[in-house]
Structure formats: C-alpha cells, structure tokens
Design a protein around this motif. Sequence first.
Motif, short mmCIF file in Angstrom:
data_model
loop_
_atom_site.label_atom_id
_atom_site.label_comp_id
_atom_site.label_asym_id
_atom_site.label_seq_id
_atom_site.Cartn_x
_atom_site.Cartn_y
_atom_site.Cartn_z
N SER A 215 0.84 -1.20 0.00
CA SER A 215 0.00 0.00 0.00
C SER A 215 0.87 1.25 0.00
CB SER A 215 -0.89 -0.01 1.25
OG SER A 215 -1.58 1.20 1.37
N SER B 125 -0.17 4.41 0.50
CA SER B 125 -0.56 5.29 1.61
C SER B 125 -0.39 4.62 2.96
CB SER B 125 -2.02 5.70 1.45
OG SER B 125 -2.85 4.53 1.50
N GLY B 126 -0.53 3.29 2.97
CA GLY B 126 -0.55 2.58 4.24
C GLY B 126 -1.83 2.81 5.01
C1 G6P Z 1 -6.63 4.64 -4.67
C2 G6P Z 1 -5.57 5.41 -5.43
C3 G6P Z 1 -4.71 4.45 -6.23
C4 G6P Z 1 -4.11 3.39 -5.32
C5 G6P Z 1 -5.19 2.67 -4.51
C6 G6P Z 1 -4.58 1.83 -3.42
O1 G6P Z 1 -7.54 4.09 -5.57
O2 G6P Z 1 -6.18 6.36 -6.28
O3 G6P Z 1 -3.67 5.16 -6.87
O4 G6P Z 1 -3.42 2.47 -6.09
O5 G6P Z 1 -6.04 3.61 -3.86
O6 G6P Z 1 -3.93 2.68 -2.52
P1 G6P Z 1 -2.70 2.28 -1.60
O7 G6P Z 1 -2.38 3.55 -0.87
O8 G6P Z 1 -3.19 1.21 -0.69
O9 G6P Z 1 -1.61 1.82 -2.47
#
Ligand code: G6P
Length: 620
Positions: free
Chosen positions: A359, A361-362
Amino acid sequence: MCGIVGYIGDQQAYPVLIKGLHRLEYRGYDSAGIALINEKGDLSCYKAKGKVSALEAAVSDKDVTGTIGIAHTRWATHGEPNEINAHPHFSQSRNLALVHNGIIENYKSLRSMLSSHGRTFCSETDTEVLVQLVEYMQESHDCNLFTATQLALKNVVGAYAIAILDKNNPDTLVCARKGSPLIIGVGKNEDGKNPEFYLGSDATPIIEYTDQVIYLQEEEIALMNRAGDLTITNLANVKQTPQLSTLQLSLDQLEKGGYPHFMLKEIWEQPDALRTCIRGRLNVSNKDVILSGIIDHKEKFINARRIIICACGTSWHSALIGKYFIEEAAQIPVEVEYASEFRYRNPVIYPDDVVIAVSQSGETADTLAAIQLAKQKGAFLYGICNVIGSSIARATDSGTYLHVGPEIGVASTKAFTGQVITLALLGLAIAKEKHSLSDEMFHMLIDELEMIPDKMQWTLEHNKDIASFAQMFTYAKNFIYLGRGYNYPVALEGALKLKEISYIHAEGYPAAEMKHGPIALIDEEMPVVVIAPKKGMYDKIVSNIQEIKSRKGKIISVVTEGDTVVRDMSDYCFVIPDTRDCYVPMLAVIPLQLLSYYVAVAKGRNVDQPRNLAKSVTVE
Ligand code: G6P
C-alpha cells in the motif's frame, strides 16, 4: 479520503488551515470548509462546493480571524457534494463544529434516536449525526466536550478521524480517531513558551511548521489547549502517554518543482526515487541484498508455506509482478488478493503463511482490514508501504518502506515502480536465505537490478516527446493494453492509468487471451498498446500483433532498443533498453505513464485530481 486540518496556538489559524487544505486536496476535492473562533468568541464557518480555491474565493471578503480552527476537504460518501453536505457540520445549538473523515455505519439508527429527542438535521451526512450526538451527550450528561466526545464515540460503529471546536471553550481543540489516520504536530509558539498544536490527516499540512508529531492511536481522544497541555485517553478514559516522533519529510518534496503537474514530476522522479529505495539494501560489490525487515524474521520466510499479498488498485498490479518474481526466485507459492474481496470471505490462512500488505498510503481501509483478519488467523504480517508511520506500517509485524518520497498525484507512478523494486528486493532476500537461486543467477539479478534506475532515466529521455503523438488519440473511446508474463500486470496498470486521468475506457489483457473475446472489439478505431520486449515470449507476442493488424487495429508498441520486427508492424513505438524479463515492468510502464499523462493533458483533464478519485481510500 477527506482531509482534516486543525490549529490552536498564537498564530492566525486561517493561513495554516487553507495551506493545509491545499496540501491535503489529493485526498478529496468535492467540497471544502473551514470553522474558526475569533477574538470576540464568534464561531464562523464557511463552505464551498468544489476545490479549496473555491473556498478561498468564497471567504475573500469574510472575517477569517482567529487563532483556533478546523478545516476539511471532502470526498463524498453520504450525500452529494454540495455546500450543505460539506464539512464542518454544526450541532443543534451551533456551538459545536466538527469535521470528519470516515464512515459512521450506524448513523441511521443514531439519527432516529436523536430525532426522537428533538434534534433536526440540515444535511444528509453521517457527520452531522456525530456532532449532534456529541452535543446530546454534553447536555444529557452535563459534561465537558472531551467527556461528551468519549461517550458519543462509544456509541458509534464505523471509522472516524474527527476534530471538534466548541464555541463555549475557545481555548480547547478535541480530536479522535478510529480506522482513519490523524496526526498531531507539536510546534513552538513565537514566545518559545507553550507549544502550539497542529492537526492533519497526514503530515503534509504539518511539516512546514514542525517535524515533531504524535500519531494518534486507534480509539484515542486528544484534548489540546492554549496553555500547551495535551491530554490523550482511550474511549474508556484511561490516560495514554503520547509518543513523540520526528517526521522524515521535507517541504520541497511536497512542491511541484517547476513541473506543470505532480504526476509528471513524479514520473520523472522515478530513477532517483528507486536509487533511494535500493540504497543500503542492494550491495553490488558484495553481491548481497539486505532487508532489515526480514533479518529478524528469516525463519518465517524460509518456512512459509505460502505468501498471500493483499492490495488494491495500482498496488494490486505491483503485487502481481511481485508474485511472479517471488515464485521464480524464492520458490514459494504466492497468491495475490484484492483486499476488499479477501476480507469478506472466510479465507483459509495457515499459521505458517506470510501475509504481505502492499500500500502506497498505508491507510487503505480494505487492505488494513484484510491484514487484521490475517492477524486474527495467526499469520505473520509484512507491510510494504510508502508513508512512514502509516496505519498498515504500524499494524504489521515487520516490513519495508519504499522511500520513494511523498506521492501527491492521484494516479500512482513512482510508488508503483517503488513497490515493484521493493518486491524484487524481497524476493532476492528470501532467495538468499533459501538458497533457491544459483550463485550465478543471484549475482546477475543483483547486478541488473542496480542498473534499473539508469535504464529508467534512459527510457524517460527517449520517450519524452510524445505530447503531439498523444494528441492523435484524444478521439479514442476505448483502448486495449496487452502483455504476457511479467508484462500482463503492466498492461493492467497502463490501462488503469489511462482510465483514471483521461476517462477513456481501457482494458488490460493477457495477450494470448485476446482471441477469447476482446479481439471482437478490434477495428480501425481501436488503439492497441502491446508490451513486446525482445524477451522470452517475443515470437508469441509478434503473432498476437499480427492478429490485431489483420483486423486493422492501431498498434502502439513498447519494444526493446534495436528491435525492427515489431517496430515495422507498429503505428507507433516506444523504446526501452534491454533488461532481464523480470525487470522489464519497471521500464515498460514508463512510456505508458507518459502516454496516459499526455492524452489526459490533451483532453484538458485535471491530471492531479481526476474526478471521483482520491489518493488515499480510507473508507470501504
Ligand atoms: C486509490 C488510489 C490508487 C491506489 C489505490 C490503493 O484508488 O487512487 O492510486 O493504487 O487507492 O492505494 P494504496 O495507498 O493502498 O496503495
């Protein structure tokens, strides 16, 4: 999803809050709002539909004085994006104002309970229910804001990060979290005496003022006052000791640095970002890979019956590439799961499974819930996150940070390649422990991996002039992306990038599957992007291209430098340098990122803030 900023101290709050909202806008931009208490004790609130700039315009002739305030940028969940549904929301008496990120799942039953006690509602949001509930508790228990918030939250099912202002207590700010992140920044007032406090959904609105932060933990409530006191308790009113951390983030990482969009900046940052990611981990002279995250947990990986990777969106695509690599290098079966599916079935998880969360963002709610489920079932949890101190990073037993720097553009680029290279490092580190590769192969993979950032730079330089070419495809209603093996996930990622920012429908497919359906879509109008490096399955991909050509599809290919066969068959060609099969994705994705970027720009789209999307999805 949704961004929260708050401030209490000696400075004027408005400039801090508005700048913070701009930094958090990537989390949501349906509407924005701000609440302040001025010197006279008036609680003022302003809201606007749309971007933060609309809010700024709306308050240009208003009184925005005050040294305490909260603000919010929204990604709508309950109720359409309009001014009424924008945060902050007020209690019945209009003494309390509250901003919220998350979802209150039992808001309907709470709303009927509150209605039966005479409370009336202005908006359709779950958030308004929350602020009304806090005031109801304040009045029915004759208690202060802090206790009322505790009591209210005990009745809430769902996820929240909240900040509350109380007109009758202009010297205190209350916040709380469960499921959604919230950070408290501890700064110094100008007199150097009492601390001032900042609040942020992440560190981006805080770093300009202080690098000293406290990550609020699950179900904690904090009270900050003007005297510089900070009290944190849990919902049961047990006092918690605040843990101060130092942020590893710099302000210039949050600026566009001369690029028109964050996405383009982040695409060009990839070589350096990946150099930082492998620094200290990949040692070419000693032919070694050192991942501190697995050093203390070697046995878990050596004895793993299986690895399950949970992720969403772009991170799911990098996880798929990771699966191919880890299976090949470490000889451990790997399953890749959409976190949102995994968490709602009853998956079989063995105690000797390793579950990896990928992830950027985490904070992705589904990914977090998926690993919590795996933890309950006894699996060892490993996190691959970019944001330091994020919820997933903290919930896992161990892990590896990407260290690619903050990613602001909603469409993920450098985090994707950062995840791919981190998963490659992980695969190599496990292979080293398991002796599953010959020394010769292990050394070759290390040497080649180290060259990837330079090869990315080459790829960027050789594909940068595609703006006018991209213009030719603004007519297209559909695109198909094809790849095989390691490049099938790249096809998925290329298609996702185009969809996200240009709103053109695009499908990624394994090239050989095309004849089982998508080939029916091919005609002279259909651009088909084929990832066709001169590697293992080259001849097979050439046959797939022939099938498209004979149906008059337009071929846009990604080929290895020096290739002539596919080049001659293509209407347009992107070139990448030669590398090993398993590393091609990190190069092949670059022209696809640039293609989606320039098509979106040519179509006049808002590249960094595409409609309906948010960077960090902290709701299910
Ligand atoms: C959202 C964002 C994407 C990302 C996804 C998973 O849809 O727009 O760019 O790939 O979330 O987010 P993460 O932070 O868990 O990678």
